[in-house]
Design a protein around this motif. Structure first.
Motif, mmCIF file in Angstrom:
data_model
loop_
_atom_site.group_PDB
_atom_site.id
_atom_site.type_symbol
_atom_site.label_atom_id
_atom_site.label_comp_id
_atom_site.label_asym_id
_atom_site.label_seq_id
_atom_site.Cartn_x
_atom_site.Cartn_y
_atom_site.Cartn_z
ATOM 1 N N ALA A 180 -82.264 22.377 -19.608
ATOM 2 C CA ALA A 180 -81.792 22.243 -18.181
ATOM 3 C C ALA A 180 -80.233 22.055 -18.018
ATOM 4 O O ALA A 180 -79.764 21.529 -19.426
ATOM 5 C CB ALA A 180 -82.384 21.281 -17.164
ATOM 6 N N GLY A 181 -79.271 22.313 -17.278
ATOM 7 C CA GLY A 181 -78.111 21.680 -16.948
ATOM 8 C C GLY A 181 -78.023 20.705 -15.979
ATOM 9 O O GLY A 181 -78.708 20.661 -15.182
ATOM 10 N N TYR A 182 -76.802 19.830 -16.228
ATOM 11 C CA TYR A 182 -76.685 18.874 -15.175
ATOM 12 C C TYR A 182 -75.065 18.773 -14.889
ATOM 13 O O TYR A 182 -74.453 18.767 -15.611
ATOM 14 C CB TYR A 182 -77.096 17.585 -15.871
ATOM 15 N N LEU A 183 -75.006 18.622 -13.711
ATOM 16 C CA LEU A 183 -73.577 18.457 -13.067
ATOM 17 C C LEU A 183 -73.644 17.002 -12.264
ATOM 18 O O LEU A 183 -74.265 16.967 -11.141
ATOM 19 C CB LEU A 183 -73.058 19.357 -12.268
ATOM 20 N N VAL A 184 -72.649 16.147 -12.662
ATOM 21 C CA VAL A 184 -72.691 14.805 -12.237
ATOM 22 C C VAL A 184 -71.538 14.580 -11.460
ATOM 23 O O VAL A 184 -70.454 14.335 -11.870
ATOM 24 C CB VAL A 184 -72.905 13.777 -13.346
ATOM 25 N N LEU A 185 -71.752 14.402 -10.272
ATOM 26 C CA LEU A 185 -70.357 14.134 -9.221
ATOM 27 C C LEU A 185 -70.901 13.244 -7.881
ATOM 28 O O LEU A 185 -70.705 13.894 -6.847
ATOM 29 C CB LEU A 185 -69.699 15.558 -8.904
ATOM 30 N N THR A 186 -71.454 12.147 -8.061
ATOM 31 C CA THR A 186 -71.886 11.514 -7.029
ATOM 32 C C THR A 186 -70.671 10.659 -6.284
ATOM 33 O O THR A 186 -69.522 10.737 -7.148
ATOM 34 C CB THR A 186 -72.933 10.473 -7.472
ATOM 35 N N HIS A 187 -70.955 9.806 -5.581
ATOM 36 C CA HIS A 187 -69.933 9.108 -4.566
ATOM 37 C C HIS A 187 -69.721 7.632 -5.336
ATOM 38 O O HIS A 187 -68.935 7.087 -5.160
ATOM 39 C CB HIS A 187 -70.487 8.572 -3.513
#
Length: 276
Positions: A180-187
């Motif tokens: 899988a791929g993961y993009l992490v851009l939370t607050h």
């Protein structure tokens, strides 16, 4: 955009006949791969088998079929001599007059293709997350969009995107399929770090990206090392994301560049699955 099966069902339901054109074989350099398809009606088309002269021949043949028959035919086209295209490959197109069975078969094929798509987990529904979801929605991926803040998601979720409201994002990292791929851009930078650490510990991510700057990456690397993690794993982390384009911080522009990064990453050979 609606799936071809949905479009075809609508056309037939309105009494509009159509032909399904499918790339049956593709050898050498060709504009589309085997399995690509399009619909041809008397006044409209949807999808593509490659454009250019090849597609023009397919459309003209399909419309003659609607007027004169037959119900099915094959077009065997060497792209150079037959079409004047410079690809140099060889394409066999299958054309069939559509009916309810065609709709069912097309829908089954679309479901199988969707199930085989690689998963991309997008963490964060802020302004950049919304731009990312819009950019990735039409691409051949299974996009899971996660945030604990239900109110941050837009009222209308892009078609094909799975909205997940969760306060336990690490559970979703653990449950994700290999590759899988993961993009992490939370607050939250702290939450970004926790998610990124969990992704790197899996070691089987096709893409691991975290929004930020060189400063944020340096801070994460110090934090990661202080927790006793393997420093070699940091080479698998893309941070900043979209670094090929510097100076333009518009969310839509960032999303376009990151979409290219992710697609390139998914095209690489899969990594072995393990955790640590």
């Amino acid at each position: 955009m609606d799936a071809l099966s949905i479009l075809l069902a609508g056309w037939l339901g309105r009494g509009e006949p159509a032909v399904l054109v499918t790339v049956d074989e593709a050898r050498g350099s060709t504009p589309r791969e085997a399995g690509a398809g399009m619909l041809v009606g008397r006044d409209a088309t949807a999808g593509t088998v490659g454009g250019g002269r090849l597609e023009w021949i397919a459309v003209e043949t399909a419309r003659r079929m609607l007027d004169e028959g037959p119900s099915e035919t094959l077009l065997d086209l060497p792209l150079g001599p037959a079409t004047g295209q410079c690809c140099g490959g060889h394409v066999v197109l299958r054309l069939e007059t559509a009916n309810d069975a065609t709709v069912a078969g097309l829908a089954a094929r679309e479901r199988a293709e969707a199930a085989a798509r690689p998963a991309l987990l997008l963490f964060g529904a802020g302004h950049v997350g919304r731009a990312m979801a819009a950019a990735f929605a039409p691409l051949p991926l299974r996009l899971l969009w996660l945030d604990e803040r239900a109110q941050e998601f837009p009222a209308t979720i892009p078609p094909g995107v799975e909205r997940i409201v969760t306060g336990s994002p690490l559970d979703h990292v653990a449950a994700a399929p290999a590759g899988a791929g993961y993009l992490v851009l939370t607050h939250s930078h702290a939450l970004d770090f926790d998610i990124a650490e969990a992704v790197l510990r899996r070691s089987d991510a096709a893409y691991a990206g975290m929004i930020g700057s060189a400063t944020k990456r340096a801070r994460f690397e110090r934090w990661y090392g202080a927790r006793g993690r393997d420093a070699a794993a940091l080479a698998r982390l893309t941070c900043p994301i979209g670094a090929a384009l510097t100076g333009d911080k518009r969310p839509e522009v960032i999303a376009a560049v990151v979409a290219a990064e992710v697609l390139v990453a998914f095209a690489r050979p899969p990594q072995p699955s393990s955790s640590g």
